[in-house]
Enzyme design. Structure first.
Site, PDB file in Angstrom:
ATOM      1  CG  ASP A 291      -2.174   0.763   1.050  1.00 28.16           C
ATOM      2  OD1 ASP A 291      -2.631   0.881  -0.104  1.00 28.16           O
ATOM      3  OD2 ASP A 291      -2.729   1.262   2.051  1.00 28.16           O
ATOM      4  CG  HIS A 292      -0.891   4.818   0.177  1.00 30.66           C
ATOM      5  ND1 HIS A 292      -1.261   5.840  -0.661  1.00 30.66           N
ATOM      6  CD2 HIS A 292      -2.030   4.351   0.729  1.00 30.66           C
ATOM      7  CE1 HIS A 292      -2.580   5.975  -0.618  1.00 30.66           C
ATOM      8  NE2 HIS A 292      -3.075   5.083   0.207  1.00 30.66           N
TER       9      HIS A 292
ATOM     10  CB  THR B  55      -7.890   4.336  10.697  1.00 34.56           C
ATOM     11  OG1 THR B  55      -6.987   5.003   9.807  1.00 34.56           O
ATOM     12  CG2 THR B  55      -7.885   5.029  12.036  1.00 34.56           C
TER      13      THR B  55
ATOM     14  CG  ASN C  10      -7.565   0.657   0.036  1.00 32.67           C
ATOM     15  OD1 ASN C  10      -7.951  -0.296  -0.623  1.00 32.67           O
ATOM     16  ND2 ASN C  10      -6.499   1.354  -0.264  1.00 32.67           N
ATOM     17  CB  VAL C  11     -10.793  -1.060   6.012  1.00 32.24           C
ATOM     18  CG1 VAL C  11     -11.063  -0.786   7.488  1.00 32.24           C
ATOM     19  CG2 VAL C  11     -12.069  -0.967   5.191  1.00 32.24           C
TER      20      VAL C  11
ATOM     21  CG  HIS D  13      -5.332   7.531   3.934  1.00 36.23           C
ATOM     22  ND1 HIS D  13      -4.435   8.101   3.073  1.00 36.23           N
ATOM     23  CD2 HIS D  13      -5.807   6.437   3.312  1.00 36.23           C
ATOM     24  CE1 HIS D  13      -4.357   7.377   1.975  1.00 36.23           C
ATOM     25  NE2 HIS D  13      -5.182   6.355   2.085  1.00 36.23           N
ATOM     26  N   GLY D  14      -7.542   7.875   7.902  1.00 36.61           N
ATOM     27  CA  GLY D  14      -7.624   8.236   9.319  1.00 36.61           C
ATOM     28  C   GLY D  14      -9.060   8.459   9.749  1.00 36.61           C
TER      29      GLY D  14
ATOM     30  CG  HIS E 267      -7.013   4.835  -1.150  1.00 38.03           C
ATOM     31  ND1 HIS E 267      -5.829   4.428  -0.588  1.00 38.03           N
ATOM     32  CD2 HIS E 267      -7.024   4.351  -2.407  1.00 38.03           C
ATOM     33  CE1 HIS E 267      -5.149   3.737  -1.485  1.00 38.03           C
ATOM     34  NE2 HIS E 267      -5.843   3.677  -2.602  1.00 38.03           N
TER      35      HIS E 267
HETATM   36  P1  13P Z   1      -8.422   4.339   6.535  1.00 42.14           P
HETATM   37  O1  13P Z   1      -7.237   4.307   7.430  1.00 42.14           O
HETATM   38  O2  13P Z   1      -9.142   5.638   6.600  1.00 42.14           O
HETATM   39  O3  13P Z   1      -9.333   3.182   6.724  1.00 42.14           O
HETATM   40  O4  13P Z   1      -7.869   4.268   5.024  1.00 42.14           O
HETATM   41  C1  13P Z   1      -7.278   3.106   4.570  1.00 42.14           C
HETATM   42  C2  13P Z   1      -6.614   3.274   3.251  1.00 42.14           C
HETATM   43  O5  13P Z   1      -7.122   3.932   2.374  1.00 42.14           O
HETATM   44  C3  13P Z   1      -5.332   2.599   3.048  1.00 42.14           C
HETATM   45  O6  13P Z   1      -4.780   2.845   1.823  1.00 42.14           O
END
Ligand code: 13P
Length: 291
Positions: A82-83, A240, A237-238, A181-182, A215
């Site tokens: 990821d990223h 946090t 995507n999950v 994210h977060g 995301h």
């Molecule tokens: P969250 O942390 O908001 O769930 O996002 C996850 C994400 O997009 C990882 O690439």
């Protein structure tokens, strides 16, 4: 053998109007919890690792565990990086055996984003069996070592998205559409549904079947999740939410059992908390029974 790349399971999800959950894990027990929840629900799965946990756990260890759980499971499982902003590290993980790689050059100017993304896509495609995700626009918030403040985030331009996919040879597109994210600051985060709809329709009109990635899953209201899937989001995507679940469960267990020194019981408790949480997401994604 249930080792797959993302493309394979996402094409099926796109057609079936459900999403495949892509869950970030930072250790092996979390990984097992995510896998067990999916095996029980018979749902396809994407396991994600950001760069720091991949380096911390060790690439070889992670891939060995992935291959073993995927071999034993009767569901398709993809391992996604990821990223990752570092082209060389993307290539390293591809060599190790990740089956989907996200090169995130979204903060670079458009042409440079294309150049770096294409370099990774060409490398992975040459190895074979590995698909590649690119990001256009920038998703706000914090994921691992990447921090994008709201003022710097940019949404994805739909016309540019077409050009980006064609020129970079990516298999999956993560368009920035306002999710972050977060933890969201409001209960109803401002998500640009129309933008996702426009991108999905443009792709269709150009006969491009590139799956779209959403995301920033944590904290999105159920209706928002469902609408994003209806509009074409097929990888969700999950991260946090699982981190909070893991730490809260660990804290809860230790607080209630301060005199006990049995790590196995603690691990089991935290793993079960992850499983329950992941099951909620599987239900939202509609992926149960789709393995
Ligand atoms: P969250 O942390 O908001 O769930 O996002 C996850 C994400 O997009 C990882 O690439």
């Amino acid at each position: 053998m249930a080792i797959v790349n993302a493309q394979k399971i996402l094409q099926k999800a796109k057609k079936g109007k459900y999403a495949v959950g892509a869950f970030n894990i930072t250790d092996i027990i979390q990984l097992e919890g995510v896998v067990e929840a999916h095996v029980e629900a018979q749902a396809p799965l994407i396991i994600q690792t950001s760069v720091s946990p991949a380096k911390f756990l060790g690439e070889g260890v992670l891939v060995a565990v992935y291959r073993e759980v995927a071999r034993a499971a009767n569901i398709p499982i993809c391992l996604h990086l990821d990223h990752c902003q570092d082209v060389d590290y993307c290539k390293k993980c591809a060599d190790f055996g990740w089956t989907n790689i996200m090169i995130d050059a979204s903060r670079e100017p458009f042409e440079e984003n294309i150049r770096r993304t294409k370099e990774v896509a060409d490398y992975c495609h040459k190895i074979g069996g590995i698909t590649v995700e690119g990001e256009l626009g920038t998703v706000a918030g914090v994921e691992d070592q990447i921090k994008v403040v709201e003022d710097e985030s940019r949404l994805c331009d739909p016309e540019q998205a077409l050009e980006f996919i064609k020129k970079s040879s990516i298999d999956l597109l993560a368009p920035a559409i306002g999710t972050a994210h977060g933890v969201y600051k409001t209960k109803n985060p401002k998500v640009d549904f129309e933008r996702l709809d426009t991108i999905a329709k443009l792709l269709e009109a150009h006969k491009m079947d590139t799956p779209l990635v959403i995301h920033g899953g944590t904290g999105l209201p159920v209706d928002t999740v469902k609408r994003l899937i209806e509009l074409g989001g097929s990888k969700f995507n999950v991260s946090t939410d699982l981190k909070h679940t893991w730490i809260d469960a660990t804290y809860q267990y230790i607080s209630a059992n301060r005199d006990e020194y049995d790590p196995g019981k603690l691990d089991k408790f935290a793993k079960n908390a992850i499983k329950e949480k992941v099951r909620e997401w599987i239900d939202m994604f509609g992926s149960a029974g789709k393995a």
